[in-house]
Design a protein around this motif. Structure first.
Motif, PDB file in Angstrom:
ATOM      1  N   GLN A 122       0.811  -1.215   0.000  1.00 13.77           N
ATOM      2  CA  GLN A 122       0.000   0.000   0.000  1.00 13.77           C
ATOM      3  C   GLN A 122       0.843   1.264   0.000  1.00 13.77           C
ATOM      4  OE1 GLN A 122      -2.550  -0.659   3.405  1.00 13.77           O
ATOM      5  NE2 GLN A 122      -4.102  -1.713   2.185  1.00 13.77           N
ATOM      6  N   ALA A 123       2.072   1.149   0.493  1.00  9.88           N
ATOM      7  CA  ALA A 123       2.957   2.319   0.524  1.00  9.88           C
ATOM      8  C   ALA A 123       3.620   2.591  -0.822  1.00  9.88           C
ATOM      9  CB  ALA A 123       4.032   2.116   1.593  1.00  9.88           C
ATOM     10  N   SER A 124       3.529   1.626  -1.730  1.00 13.31           N
ATOM     11  CA  SER A 124       4.193   1.772  -3.019  1.00 13.31           C
ATOM     12  C   SER A 124       3.330   2.575  -3.998  1.00 13.31           C
ATOM     13  CB  SER A 124       4.499   0.395  -3.611  1.00 13.31           C
ATOM     14  OG  SER A 124       5.003   0.525  -4.927  1.00 13.31           O
ATOM     15  N   THR A 125       3.970   3.426  -4.757  1.00  7.04           N
ATOM     16  CA  THR A 125       3.257   4.208  -5.771  1.00  7.04           C
ATOM     17  C   THR A 125       3.109   3.449  -7.090  1.00  7.04           C
ATOM     18  OG1 THR A 125       5.342   5.220  -6.483  1.00  7.04           O
ATOM     19  CG2 THR A 125       4.059   6.393  -4.805  1.00  7.04           C
ATOM     20  N   THR A 126       3.781   2.308  -7.209  1.00  2.00           N
ATOM     21  CA  THR A 126       3.711   1.539  -8.458  1.00  2.00           C
ATOM     22  C   THR A 126       2.932   0.237  -8.296  1.00  2.00           C
ATOM     23  OG1 THR A 126       5.806   0.391  -7.957  1.00  2.00           O
ATOM     24  CG2 THR A 126       5.922   2.438  -9.239  1.00  2.00           C
ATOM     25  N   ARG A 127       2.186   0.063  -7.201  1.00  2.00           N
ATOM     26  CA  ARG A 127       1.486  -1.197  -6.975  1.00  2.00           C
ATOM     27  C   ARG A 127       0.471  -1.462  -8.089  1.00  2.00           C
ATOM     28  NH1 ARG A 127      -0.992   2.242  -3.178  1.00  2.00           N
ATOM     29  NH2 ARG A 127      -3.278   2.292  -3.257  1.00  2.00           N
ATOM     30  N   GLY A 128       0.502  -2.675  -8.590  1.00  2.00           N
ATOM     31  CA  GLY A 128      -0.432  -3.065  -9.641  1.00  2.00           C
ATOM     32  C   GLY A 128      -0.155  -2.420 -10.984  1.00  2.00           C
ATOM     33  N   SER A 129       1.055  -1.895 -11.173  1.00  2.00           N
ATOM     34  CA  SER A 129       1.393  -1.244 -12.447  1.00  2.00           C
ATOM     35  C   SER A 129       1.814  -2.305 -13.470  1.00  2.00           C
ATOM     36  CB  SER A 129       2.520  -0.229 -12.244  1.00  2.00           C
ATOM     37  OG  SER A 129       3.001   0.239 -13.485  1.00  2.00           O
ATOM     38  N   PHE A 130       1.032  -2.465 -14.510  1.00  2.00           N
ATOM     39  CA  PHE A 130       1.314  -3.477 -15.520  1.00  2.00           C
ATOM     40  C   PHE A 130       2.588  -3.160 -16.294  1.00  2.00           C
ATOM     41  CE2 PHE A 130       0.571  -5.500 -19.721  1.00  2.00           C
ATOM     42  CZ  PHE A 130       0.483  -6.814 -19.291  1.00  2.00           C
ATOM     43  N   THR A 131       2.823  -1.887 -16.545  1.00  2.00           N
ATOM     44  CA  THR A 131       4.009  -1.508 -17.327  1.00  2.00           C
ATOM     45  C   THR A 131       5.307  -1.759 -16.563  1.00  2.00           C
ATOM     46  OG1 THR A 131       3.819   0.784 -16.565  1.00  2.00           O
ATOM     47  CG2 THR A 131       2.744   0.235 -18.651  1.00  2.00           C
ATOM     48  N   THR A 132       5.236  -1.779 -15.241  1.00  2.00           N
ATOM     49  CA  THR A 132       6.448  -1.947 -14.440  1.00  2.00           C
ATOM     50  C   THR A 132       7.138  -3.278 -14.708  1.00  2.00           C
ATOM     51  OG1 THR A 132       5.614  -0.512 -12.674  1.00  2.00           O
ATOM     52  CG2 THR A 132       7.340  -2.072 -12.071  1.00  2.00           C
ATOM     53  N   ILE A 133       6.364  -4.335 -14.946  1.00  2.00           N
ATOM     54  CA  ILE A 133       6.978  -5.663 -15.146  1.00  2.00           C
ATOM     55  C   ILE A 133       7.655  -5.776 -16.511  1.00  2.00           C
ATOM     56  CG2 ILE A 133       5.315  -6.753 -13.593  1.00  2.00           C
ATOM     57  CD1 ILE A 133       3.936  -7.971 -16.045  1.00  2.00           C
TER      58      ILE A 133
END
Length: 425
Positions: free
Chosen positions: A221-232
């Motif tokens: 929850q503290a991450s700003t990129t949680r659930g970001s598809f592009t990140t992977i």
């Protein structure tokens, strides 16, 4: 990705090495999460196998050829890639437990709907929609449990979750044997799909008793990129994503070829009755159950990559022996079912821990959901290929195509790091 080892929490003693140390180490919350994930995956398996077990009856009812019949499996697995990716993103954004309930409800509703299909086209659509839930359940449940498990026991813990697939498969065979023994085939296949309503009971348990791992939840929850598809797909994770997808493609292509076509092979080319087929599958399934547990143990002892490579080779050899056994050797065929089920299941035991350890907390669901289910979708074309080739090669001969998948898996391992002993940050 950090590889530092943390001090064990209360209830996770370093010298706790008994047979069920992995279960005790989870703690009360972790054990409830394990129960929810195990039940969800068992019923996921049950709902999946309503189709392969009923395939002969469905083919006769709608006058389908082998290619059309194989497409029912392929469309389920292809759409499961979408479901898996969506469920993984949801798991990272709204939590593991909520995503788990959503997947279970989805696959249960559309499995039941398949039993009401008036024609082949409608059945194809319902089966595709069932794939949305089917694709997401394992990834979400595996991550939920992985975040409670210690690095020391994570392989065995996730291997035990994986063994739920064999439990659900076995239950499906028992119900199939009874339903087809006492009902006309034209009715029996519909009843099999209607029994897919069972998972609704599990949702009640999960909602009341299961919660996400607190520390992992806070970090996510503290991450700003949680659930970001592009990140992977960014530079630091791109290689992992590509090779993990290829690994999943190979292993699942081989597996689903066997899971889809072995029942038909036993009935049409080996001349077994419904009860006889159930008996043969009993050995295959019991081998699978023990394979999951053994593979979980080995993945903690010899490493994630070594476990997968070992059983990829053994599974390919098993397909060769199983499909080429001469006519009249059904007794030996029965015996070969056990090691085949053992090997093609043990290879999966390390997947839950391996994929969880390859991705950081914020995109663990996204990465695991995408790679596992995209691989399943691409690998799903192998069952359809087998269906079309069986017209000229026979089902037994076409089963050999499953060995191609296991070869791809071995190649994919060359591009992935070993993660044994890695703590989840």
């Amino acid at each position: 990705m950090s590889t530092t080892r943390v001090q064990p929490t209360k209830g996770q003693l370093p010298d706790d090495t008994g047979a069920f140390a992995w279960l005790r180490a989870l703690g009360p919350r972790g054990r409830r999460a394990f129960g929810g994930a195990f039940g969800g995956y068992a019923l996921d398996s049950y709902d999946y196998f309503t189709l392969p077990l009923s395939m002969v009856a469905i083919s006769a009812y709608f006058s389908l050829d082998n290619g059309q019949t194989g497409l029912l499996t392929t469309v389920t697995l292809v759409v499961s890639a979408i479901g898996g990716a969506l469920a993984g993103i949801l798991a990272d954004r709204i939590g593991r437990v909520k995503a788990l309930m959503a997947t279970v409800i989805t696959y249960a509703v559309f499995t039941v709907a398949c039993g009401f299909a008036p024609n082949y086209e409608t059945l194809l659509v319902f089966r595709a929609l069932q794939g949305l839930g089917f694709g997401g359940e394992w990834a979400v449940g595996a991550i939920l449990v992985a975040e409670y498990a210690s690095a020391k026991h994570r392989g065995r813990t996730l291997g035990a979750v994986q063994s739920a697939w064999a439990a659900g498969w076995g239950l499906a065979v028992i119900v199939y044997t009874l339903v087809f023994e006492f009902l006309d085939p034209d009715t029996a296949w519909r009843v099999m799909f209607w029994t897919g309503a069972l998972p609704a009971l599990l949702v009640i348990y999960v909602r009341r008793h299961v919660s996400d791992a607190p520390e992992a939840t806070a970090r996510r929850q503290a991450s700003t990129t949680r659930g970001s598809f592009t990140t992977i797909f960014k530079k630091d994770l791109l290689r992992v994503t590509l090779f993990a997808t290829l690994l999943s493609t190979g292993v699942q292509g081989g597996y689903y070829t066997l899971a889809t076509w072995v029942p038909t092979y036993l009935k049409t080319e080996r001349g077994l009755t419904v009860v006889g087929t159930g008996g043969y599958l009993a050995l295959l399934i019991s081998g699978a159950f023990l394979g999951y547990l053994t593979g979980g143990y080995l993945t903690d002892r010899i490493g994630r990559k070594n476990n997968i490579a070992l059983f990829a080779v053994l599974s390919a050899l098993g397909i060769l022996c199983y499909s080429k056994l001469p006519e009249g050797e059904n007794g030996l065929l029965l015996l070969l079912g056990f090691p085949l089920g053992f090997c093609m299941s043990a290879i999966f035991s390390g997947f839950g821990s391996f994929l969880s350890e390859l991705y950081p907390t914020a995109v663990r669901g996204t990465g695991q959901g995408f790679t596992y289910n995209s691989g399943r979708a691409v690998g799903a074309f192998l069952p359809t290929w087998v269906g079309y080739m069986s017209d000229s090669w026979g089902v037994g001969g076409a089963l050999l195509l499953g060995a191609v998948g296991y070869g791809l898996a071995v190649v994919a391992l060359l591009g992935l790091p070993e993660t044994q002993g890695r703590e989840l940050p």
